[in-house]
Design an enzyme around this catalytic site. Sequence first.
Site, PDB file in Angstrom:
ATOM      1  N   HIS A 226       8.167  -1.853   0.942  1.00  0.00           N
ATOM      2  CA  HIS A 226       8.505  -0.781   1.885  1.00  0.00           C
ATOM      3  C   HIS A 226       9.564  -1.255   2.873  1.00  0.00           C
ATOM      4  O   HIS A 226       9.520  -0.922   4.061  1.00  0.00           O
ATOM      5  CB  HIS A 226       7.252  -0.295   2.624  1.00  0.00           C
ATOM      6  CG  HIS A 226       6.268   0.422   1.737  1.00  0.00           C
ATOM      7  ND1 HIS A 226       6.371   1.761   1.428  1.00  0.00           N
ATOM      8  CD2 HIS A 226       5.175  -0.034   1.071  1.00  0.00           C
ATOM      9  CE1 HIS A 226       5.377   2.105   0.622  1.00  0.00           C
ATOM     10  NE2 HIS A 226       4.642   1.035   0.384  1.00  0.00           N
ATOM     11  N   ASP A 307       1.051  -3.254   1.087  1.00  0.00           N
ATOM     12  CA  ASP A 307       0.687  -2.288   0.050  1.00  0.00           C
ATOM     13  C   ASP A 307       1.837  -2.044  -0.918  1.00  0.00           C
ATOM     14  O   ASP A 307       3.006  -2.206  -0.584  1.00  0.00           O
ATOM     15  CB  ASP A 307       0.265  -0.959   0.686  1.00  0.00           C
ATOM     16  CG  ASP A 307       1.369  -0.343   1.540  1.00  0.00           C
ATOM     17  OD1 ASP A 307       2.060  -1.099   2.243  1.00  0.00           O
ATOM     18  OD2 ASP A 307       1.542   0.890   1.502  1.00  0.00           O
ATOM     19  N   GLU A 308       1.484  -1.652  -2.117  1.00  0.00           N
ATOM     20  CA  GLU A 308       2.395  -1.101  -3.120  1.00  0.00           C
ATOM     21  C   GLU A 308       3.608  -1.998  -3.398  1.00  0.00           C
ATOM     22  O   GLU A 308       4.733  -1.529  -3.509  1.00  0.00           O
ATOM     23  CB  GLU A 308       2.854   0.301  -2.678  1.00  0.00           C
ATOM     24  CG  GLU A 308       1.703   1.286  -2.607  1.00  0.00           C
ATOM     25  CD  GLU A 308       2.097   2.648  -2.079  1.00  0.00           C
ATOM     26  OE1 GLU A 308       1.585   3.647  -2.615  1.00  0.00           O
ATOM     27  OE2 GLU A 308       2.907   2.719  -1.134  1.00  0.00           O
ATOM     28  N   CYS A 309       3.361  -3.275  -3.539  1.00  0.00           N
ATOM     29  CA  CYS A 309       4.428  -4.219  -3.896  1.00  0.00           C
ATOM     30  C   CYS A 309       4.482  -4.313  -5.426  1.00  0.00           C
ATOM     31  O   CYS A 309       4.143  -5.341  -6.022  1.00  0.00           O
ATOM     32  CB  CYS A 309       4.173  -5.575  -3.257  1.00  0.00           C
ATOM     33  SG  CYS A 309       4.136  -5.512  -1.455  1.00  0.00           S
TER      34      CYS A 309
END
Length: 503
Positions: A226, A307-309
Site C-alpha cells: 500500500h 496487509d495485502e502484500c
Amino acid sequence: MALPDSLPLVPHPADVRREEGVIPLDGARISGDAVVAGQLRDALVARTGIRSQIVGEGADAEIVLSVDPAAGAAEGYVLDTLGDGIRITGADAAGLFYGTRTLLQLLQESDAGWAVPRVRIEDAPRFAYRGMMLDVARHFFGVEDVKTYIDRAADLKFNHLHLHLTDDQGWRLEIDSWPLLTERAAGSDTTGGEGGFFTKDQYREILAYAAERHVTVVPEIDLPGHTHAVGIAYPDLVEEPWLSEQSIAEQAALGIPLPVHGEYYRGAAVGHSSVRIHEERTYDFISDVLREVAELTPGPYLHIGGDECLGTPAADFAQFFERVTRIAADTGKTPIAWHEAGAVAGMAEGTIGQYWGSVEPKGSHAEEAAHFVERGGALIMSPSDRAYLDMKPTPDFPLGLVWAGIVPVRAAYEWEPTAVVPGLPAEAILGIEAPLWTETVTSIAAGDTLVFPRIAAHAETAWSPKDGAERTWDSFRTRVAGLAPAWEASGIEFSRSEEIAWA
C-alpha cells in the site's frame, strides 16, 4: 415499582433501574468540570434548545458532575436521577464524559417540555479498546470532517479513532524529513477528488479535539505494501508494481487502470506495491517517518500496516516486519499490525494484531492472529464480514463494496469478539474496531449512510456486558430506533434500515 427498561440507550448500560416519573429540564444549571459541563451545555442547546448555565462547583445546580474513583471501573460512571436532580459521577474523567452521553440519550420531549426519566444507571465498558477507523487515504477528509467523525464516535462511547493516513492513492500527513511525500504524493484519491494532506498543526488540532472527547488517535503508516504513493515522491524507495496475470485480467474486467511506477494511482486494486525491502535507505525513511509520527501523537499506539502484500515473498516480508516492528517499538509506542504480520516469528514482543479476516477464519488467518498473543500482544477484532462499514448493508445499496459479503444490521450486531479465533482467552481480546474504507465515499454525509445504524451495533458489542438482559437483537432494534430524533438533530444522514422498528 420498577418499570421495564425500554429506554433508547445504545450501548446498553451494565445496570439500569428505572422508577415512575421524570425530571423536567428547563434552563438547568450545571456544576462540575468546566470542560465537560461546557460540552454538555452545548449538546443540550443543539438537541433541545435549552440554554443551561454553568455554575461553580458546590453551587446549587440541577445537574451535578463529579469524579470519584469509587464510582466503578475505569471509564465507568453512575448516573442518578432518583433524587431531586441529576447527578453524574465518573470513576475518572472519561467516565464522567460518557455519563453525559448517556444523559443526552435519555432526553424525552413531551407537551410539558424536555425531561429525563427517573433512573439509576451504573455502567462501565466491557472492552478497553473501542475503535472506529476513517480511511483518509482513498478519499481525503479535512480537519472539520474528521472532527465530525470524532463526535460520531464519542457519542457512542468509542474511545479510539484509527486514521488510515497512507495508501497507494495518497500520502496524507506532513513529514518534515521527507517533504516530497506531501508536495508530490498527496494530490489524488480513488474517488476523483483532489486529495490533500494534514499539516502537522492540523494534525495536532485533530489530536487535541479528540483528547477533549476522550478519543485516542491511532495513526497508520501502511507498510511495506500500500505504498505506491511513496514512489511518486521518492521513486527509489518503491518497487515496480507487481502484477499477476490474474490481477491484470481482473482490473481490465472492472475497468480499473493499472498502476504505473512514479505516477498517481486512482484505482482501487490492492497488493501491487511494496517498498524496497533490501535497501538500507528504505529503513532510514521508515525510521524518520515513524519517529516524527510518534513524536506528534500522544497516544500509545502506532499502526504500521502489514496487509495485502501479495507480491512480497514470505521471507522478505518476515525480514521486513522483524525489523520494522522494532523500529516502531523504539519510538516508545506499541506497534499495531494487520493480522498477516502474525506470520512473522520474530516480530517485536507486545505487538498488537488487528484481525480483518472473516468471522469464521479461513486459511492461516486464525494462526496468524493467535501468534500476536503468543508474543505477548493482544488482538483488536475487525472481521470484515461483520465490522467493515464499507460493505453494503443490502445488495442494492448505492454505496459500498461486496467483497466480504453483504452486512445487514443484524449481522453487524450478532457476533462475539472472543469467539472468532479459537483457543484464546477472553483477555487476549483488547477490543473491536469498525473501519470505514472510502473507495466509494466522498463526504461524511455519504459515509453516514453506510455507518449508521450499524455503528451503533458495534458500539454495543464493544461496551455492553456480553450476557446482559438487554443484549439481544430484539431489544437493540427497538432501542436504536429511539435514537433517530437525536441523530436527525445532529445532522446524521443515517439509513432507515428495514430491519429496525423506526418510530
